[in-house]
Enzyme design. Structure first.
Site, PDB file in Angstrom:
ATOM      1  N   GLU A  86       0.893  -1.324   0.101  1.00 33.65           N
ATOM      2  CA  GLU A  86       0.035   0.038   0.189  1.00 33.65           C
ATOM      3  C   GLU A  86       0.610   1.311  -0.099  1.00 33.65           C
ATOM      4  OE1 GLU A  86      -3.469   2.303   2.986  1.00 33.65           O
ATOM      5  OE2 GLU A  86      -3.130  -0.107   2.738  1.00 33.65           O
ATOM      6  N   LYS A 282      -7.230  -0.238  11.501  1.00 33.62           N
ATOM      7  CA  LYS A 282      -6.654  -1.028  10.236  1.00 33.62           C
ATOM      8  C   LYS A 282      -5.365  -0.183   9.959  1.00 33.62           C
ATOM      9  CE  LYS A 282      -5.807  -0.821   5.452  1.00 33.62           C
ATOM     10  NZ  LYS A 282      -5.280  -0.114   4.675  1.00 33.62           N
ATOM     11  N   ASP A 298       3.451 -14.535  12.015  1.00 32.32           N
ATOM     12  CA  ASP A 298       2.069 -14.546  11.397  1.00 32.32           C
ATOM     13  C   ASP A 298       1.101 -13.562  11.457  1.00 32.32           C
ATOM     14  OD1 ASP A 298      -0.468 -15.640  10.921  1.00 32.32           O
ATOM     15  OD2 ASP A 298      -0.298 -17.352  12.166  1.00 32.32           O
ATOM     16  N   HIS A 395      -1.307  10.549   0.669  1.00 31.03           N
ATOM     17  CA  HIS A 395      -1.678   9.392   0.096  1.00 31.03           C
ATOM     18  C   HIS A 395      -1.625   9.316  -1.361  1.00 31.03           C
ATOM     19  CE1 HIS A 395      -3.088   5.300  -0.057  1.00 31.03           C
ATOM     20  NE2 HIS A 395      -3.916   5.650  -1.108  1.00 31.03           N
TER      21      HIS A 395
END
Length: 450
Positions: A86, A282, A298, A395
Site C-alpha cells: 500500500e 486498520k 504470522d 496518500h
C-alpha cells in the site's frame, strides 16, 4: 464443470500442476506459464525451500520490501524493515519516526508474554469432584509432558498454569482446560499444540483409572486441543510524549495546543465509534503487519488477536489512546501480539533472516516493542494527516507512481508528473488528463533529424 475438477493435484510435479491450471483456468496458457516462471528465484535450491513453505506451490508472489529509518525505541535507533504493497505506509511511518526522533522517541514496556492454549472436552461427571481433584490432575499432566517441555524449561519457559473451566451452562457437558505458556523467543505454536494433545491423552487415562471416578465418569471425549490466538496477557505498550508547545511544528495552521486537542478528539472518536475504530485500527495494522511479515511472523494471528482485544469490553474500540493533561501530550498503544524470533520462517526465509539482523537480532519481547512502536508511528501519521491536511493529499502523492504505471506512463512522464503535481491534487482523472496533454505535445513536436 467436470473437466475442471481434479483428484490428487498434490501428487503432480510443479510443472504438471502449472500446465493443468493454465489449460483449464486461463485463456492464454503459454502466457500464464511464462508469467509463473518469471517470478521463480534464479537460485534453484532457494526456490525449492520456498516451494516447501506451502502446498501446491507454482510461483512466488512479490511484495515490496522497504525500510523506515530513524525509529528511536527505548534509546536504540532502528531502521525498520516493512513489507507492504500500500502506498504511503512506509513513508508515513518514516515521517512519524523522524518527527519523534528529537522529542524522546518511542518508549515501550512489555506488560506480559503469556500465551494460551485450550483442551476442549466433553464429560458427564461431577464438576465439583473434578475441581477438587485438580491439584492431582495438574501434577499428572505436567509429569506426562516432561519429555516435551524439558528443553523449553531449560530456556526459562514451559507450562505456567492449568485452569479447569466448566462451560456446561453454555454447552451441555462441555469442559475446558485453559493452559498458560511461556515460549521465550519462539512463537511456540507447535510446542503448545504438542503439549495440549499430550494433555488430552493424559486426561483420558486419569479419568479412566482414578478410583474416585464412577463408571459413567470414566469416558472423556476430547473435542480438540489447540492454541488460542487471543493472548491478552502477551501485550506491549508503546508511547510518545512531549510538552504541548513542542507540537507547534505539527501543523502550519495550528499551534501545539490546538493540534493536541484536535488530535486527542480524533482518537477519542475512535474509542467511542466502532465504524471509525475499524479504520483507525486498520491504520495501526498497516504498520504492525508490515513488520510482522518482514520478520517471518504470522500477521493473521496478530490481527485476529488485536481485533479481539479491541472488543474486550463488549464494543469494538481503538487500540490507541491519547491524553492531554497538565501541559503534556501523551499518545500510546496497547498491542497484544505473540511473536517468535527463532524457528519457522525466521530462519528459512532469507529476507526474514535479514530483517532480524537489521533489527539487531532482537529477542521476542524486543521485537514486540519495535512492532508496537511502528504501529503507533503509523497511527500518529494517519491521524495527524486527517486532522490537518486530510488523508488524500499525502496518500495520493505516494499513489501517483502507481497511477502512472497503470496508465502506461514512461520514465520521462513520471519525472514530469512529479514536478507537475507538486502543488496540485492527484487523482486518476487528473493524471490521465496530464498524460493526454503530454501525448498531444509530443505529437505536435516534430521529430529531430538523426
Amino acid at each position: 464443470m467436470q473437466e475442471k475438477s481434479i483428484s490428487g493435484l498434490h501428487k503432480l510435479s510443479k510443472e504438471e500442476k502449472m500446465h493443468w491450471l493454465a489449460e483449464h483456468y486461463t485463456t492464454a496458457p503459454e502466457e500464464t506459464l511464462e508469467v509463473l516462471r518469471s517470478f521463480w528465484h534464479e537460485d534453484k535450491e532457494l526456490q525449492r525451500v520456498m516451494d516447501g513453505f506451502s502446498e501446491n506451490t507454482l510461483s512466488n508472489y512479490f511484495f515490496p520490501y522497504g525500510i523506515a529509518p530513524n525509529f528511536l525505541v527505548d534509546g536504540h535507533l532502528y531502521a525498520v524493515p516493512m513489507v507492504i504493497e500500500e502506498s504511503s505506509v512506509v513513508a508515513a511511518a518514516a515521517s512519524a519516526a523522524k518527527y519523534w526522533l528529537n522529542k524522546g522517541g518511542f518508549k515501550t514496556k512489555v506488560l506480559g508474554t503469556t500465551k494460551l492454549g485450550q483442551l476442549h472436552f466433553s464429560w458427564f461427571g461431577d464438576s465439583a469432584k473434578l475441581q477438587k481433584l485438580m491439584p492431582e490432575l495438574r501434577h499428572q499432566l505436567l509429569e506426562d509432558v516432561q519429555h516435551i517441555t524439558a528443553n523449553m524449561e531449560k530456556r526459562g519457559g514451559g507450562v505456567l498454569s492449568i485452569e479447569l473451566l466448566d462451560m456446561g451452562e453454555l454447552e451441555p457437558h462441555y469442559f475446558q482446560l485453559r493452559v498458560s505458556f511461556e515460549t521465550c523467543d519462539s512463537m511456540g505454536a507447535n510446542f503448545i499444540n504438542s503439549v495440549l494433545e499430550e494433555f488430552g491423552r493424559s486426561l483420558q487415562h486419569f479419568m479412566s483409572s482414578h478410583p474416585a471416578m464412577h463408571a459413567h465418569e470414566h469416558e472423556v471425549e476430547i473435542i480438540m486441543a489447540i492454541l488460542s490466538n487471543y493472548t491478552p496477557d502477551c501485550i506491549v505498550r508503546a508511547e510518545v510524549s512531549c510538552p504541548i508547545e513542542a507540537l507547534d511544528d505539527a501543523c502550519i495552521n495550528l499551534d501545539g495546543s490546538g493540534f493536541a486537542e484536535k488530535f486527542a478528539k480524533a482518537v477519542r472518536i475512535a474509542e467511542i465509534d466502532p465504524y471509525r475504530a475499524t479504520t483507525h485500527n486498520k491504520g495501526i495494522y498497516n504498520g504492525v503487519d508490515a513488520v510482522v511479515i518482514a520478520t517471518g511472523n504470522d500477521f493473521r494471528a496478530t490481527e485476529a488477536c488485536g481485533h479481539a482485544y479491541a472488543t474486550r469490553d463488549g464494543q469494538y474500540r481503538s487500540l490507541s489512546r491519547c491524553r492531554v493533561e497538565e501541559g503534556v501530550f501523551t499518545f500510546w498503544l496497547d498491542l497484544p501480539i505473540a511473536l517468535g524470533t527463532v524457528g519457522g520462517l525466521t530462519k528459512l526465509h532469507p529476507l526474514a533472516h535479514l530483517s532480524l539482523e537489521i533489527l539487531g537480532q532482537p529477542s521476542a519481547p524486543e521485537l514486540m516493542s519495535i512492532i508496537a512502536a511502528t504501529g503507533l508511528a503509523q497511527n500518529f501519521a494517519a491521524v495527524r494527516s486527517l486532522v490537518t491536511t486530510g488523508i488524500q493529499k499525502g496518500h495520493m502523492k505516494m499513489h501517483l507512481m502507481n497511477i502512472l504505471n497503470h496508465l502506461g506512463g514512461d520514465t520521462s512522464d513520471c519525472l514530469a508528473a512529479e514536478a507537475y503535481f507538486q502543488d496540485r491534487v492527484v487523482s486518476f482523472s487528473a493524471v490521465r488528463e496530464f498524460l493526454d496533454r503530454r501525448e498531444e505535445e509530443k505529437q505536435k513536436t516534430p521529430a529531430k533529424a538523426s
